[in-house]
Structure formats: structure tokens, C-alpha cells
Scaffold this active site. Structure first.
Site, PDB file in Angstrom:
ATOM      1  N   HIS A  76       0.735  -1.193   0.031  1.00 25.52           N
ATOM      2  CA  HIS A  76       0.070  -0.006   0.080  1.00 25.52           C
ATOM      3  C   HIS A  76       0.975   1.223  -0.032  1.00 25.52           C
ATOM      4  O   HIS A  76       2.002   1.143   0.301  1.00 25.52           O
ATOM      5  CB  HIS A  76      -0.924  -0.028   1.057  1.00 25.52           C
ATOM      6  CG  HIS A  76      -1.955  -0.861   0.952  1.00 25.52           C
ATOM      7  ND1 HIS A  76      -3.214  -0.573   1.009  1.00 25.52           N
ATOM      8  CD2 HIS A  76      -2.037  -2.371   0.866  1.00 25.52           C
ATOM      9  CE1 HIS A  76      -4.375  -1.594   0.642  1.00 25.52           C
ATOM     10  NE2 HIS A  76      -3.485  -2.624   0.744  1.00 25.52           N
ATOM     11  N   HIS A 149      -4.907  -9.486   3.704  1.00 27.55           N
ATOM     12  CA  HIS A 149      -6.322  -9.192   3.565  1.00 27.55           C
ATOM     13  C   HIS A 149      -6.854 -10.556   3.831  1.00 27.55           C
ATOM     14  O   HIS A 149      -6.448 -11.518   3.952  1.00 27.55           O
ATOM     15  CB  HIS A 149      -6.787  -8.815   1.835  1.00 27.55           C
ATOM     16  CG  HIS A 149      -6.246  -7.482   1.569  1.00 27.55           C
ATOM     17  ND1 HIS A 149      -6.778  -6.262   2.036  1.00 27.55           N
ATOM     18  CD2 HIS A 149      -4.778  -6.908   0.970  1.00 27.55           C
ATOM     19  CE1 HIS A 149      -6.255  -5.056   1.471  1.00 27.55           C
ATOM     20  NE2 HIS A 149      -4.999  -5.505   1.104  1.00 27.55           N
TER      21      HIS A 149
END
Length: 181
Positions: A76, A149
Site C-alpha cells: 500500500h 487481506h
């Protein structure tokens, strides 16, 4: 002999300037980076290394505390991990403004690393080479975050907007900052 104050100050300034000059710092090439994953709200933790090879960046890791099965792995934009649910890390690292994709796709976010698979004990051990990641320069992954995730990454192959941007990969369950090793 009296030296005028202006000349004395000038001589002192010249001496300080000459004696304080140092050699330019030679920047060593970055060969390796590391990320420690921790989650304050679940038992997910791990260690991931990024090592420069001639053919790309070798990504090697072990993450435990996962639910059995596949989990998306992404880099990210930001290394801001102060939020326990990893909500301050920004979106996928995508400096070239491409569509979400698979690790082996030419068109993909630079931060799209595909999926890792946790065994029955909740442990994912993985190793792969990524040809897009960089450890130096403006598009370096150093200082950014690595996120695991809750779901599988559909690699942008779904028919939803979420698929095209995040791979419909679910909640962020653990994150860590990528740093120099």
C-alpha cells in the site's frame, strides 16, 4: 598588531567553512528490505524479506495466525500503520496508474502481489520473484506498507469496480512498514 574585527570575523568564517566540509556521502545501493507484520486485534504476524536479484526482487515470507486458505497480499501507498485496522496505509501502491491485476500481469498495480495460501495451521510460507518492485528511487517500496487481506484477490478478473481496484480482497487483517534490512 591589531587586526580589524571585520577581517578577523572573515578569517574565522573561512576557517570554519573549509574545515567543516566533508566528503559527499556515498549512497550504498539497497540490496534488501524487511517487513514485520503484526496485528493488535488478531494473532496474525509474520516476517517478509525483499531481496534484489538480477531478475527482480525476491519476496520471501512466513505469516502465521491466518484462516486456512488464500489471502491477498498487497503493498500500500503509505507506511502509516498507527490505525490498528490498517486504515491509514492508503490504497494499493500504484505510481504508474494502472488497473489492478495479477503478479505476472504486465498491467497491474506495482503493489499487487497476488495471493498467499495458509495451511491448516494458519501458516503461509511463500517465495516468488517480482519484476516490477523497486528498492530505490521515487517508486521504491521502502517506507510503504505491506498488507494481508482477509479474502482471496480475484486479480481484477471480476465484473465489479471493487475487482478492478482492489481485487475484492476484503478487510485488511495485518500490516507492517517495509524498511531497510
Amino acid at each position: 598588531m591589531k587586526i580589524p574585527i571585520v577581517i578577523l570575523v572573515s578569517l574565522i568564517t573561512m576557517y570554519v567553512n573549509v574545515s567543516s566540509k566533508t566528503e559527499p556521502v556515498k549512497k550504498e545501493p539497497v540490496e534488501k528490505a524487511v517487513c514485520v507484520l503484526l496485528s493488535p486485534f488478531n494473532s496474525v504476524n509474520g516476517l517478509i524479506t525483499f531481496e534484489k536479484l538480477v531478475k527482480g526482487i525476491q519476496v520471501t515470507g512466513k505469516i502465521s495466525g491466518l484462516d486456512t486458505g488464500p489471502h491477498a497480499l498487497h503493498i500500500h501507498e503509505k507506511g502509516d500503520i498507527r490505525d490498528p485496522k490498517c486504515l491509514t496505509v492508503g490504497g494499493h501502491f500504484n505510481p504508474l496508474h494502472k488497473q489492478h491485476g495479477a503478479l505476472e500481469d504486465k498491467v497491474r498495480h506495482m503493489g499487487d502481489l497476488g495471493n498467499i495460501n495458509a495451511d491448516e495451521q494458519g501458516i503461509a510460507v511463500f517465495s516468488f520473484v517480482d519484476k516490477q518492485l523497486l528498492l530505490e528511487g521515487p517508486n521504491s517500496i521502502i517506507g510503504r506498507s505491506l498488507v494481508v487481506h482477509s479474502k482471496i484477490d480475484d486479480l481484477g478478473r471480476g465484473n465489479t469496480l471493487e475487482s478492478k481496484t482492489t481485487g475484492a480482497s476484503g478487510e485488511r487483517i495485518a500490516c507492517g512498514v517495509i524498511g531497510y534490512a
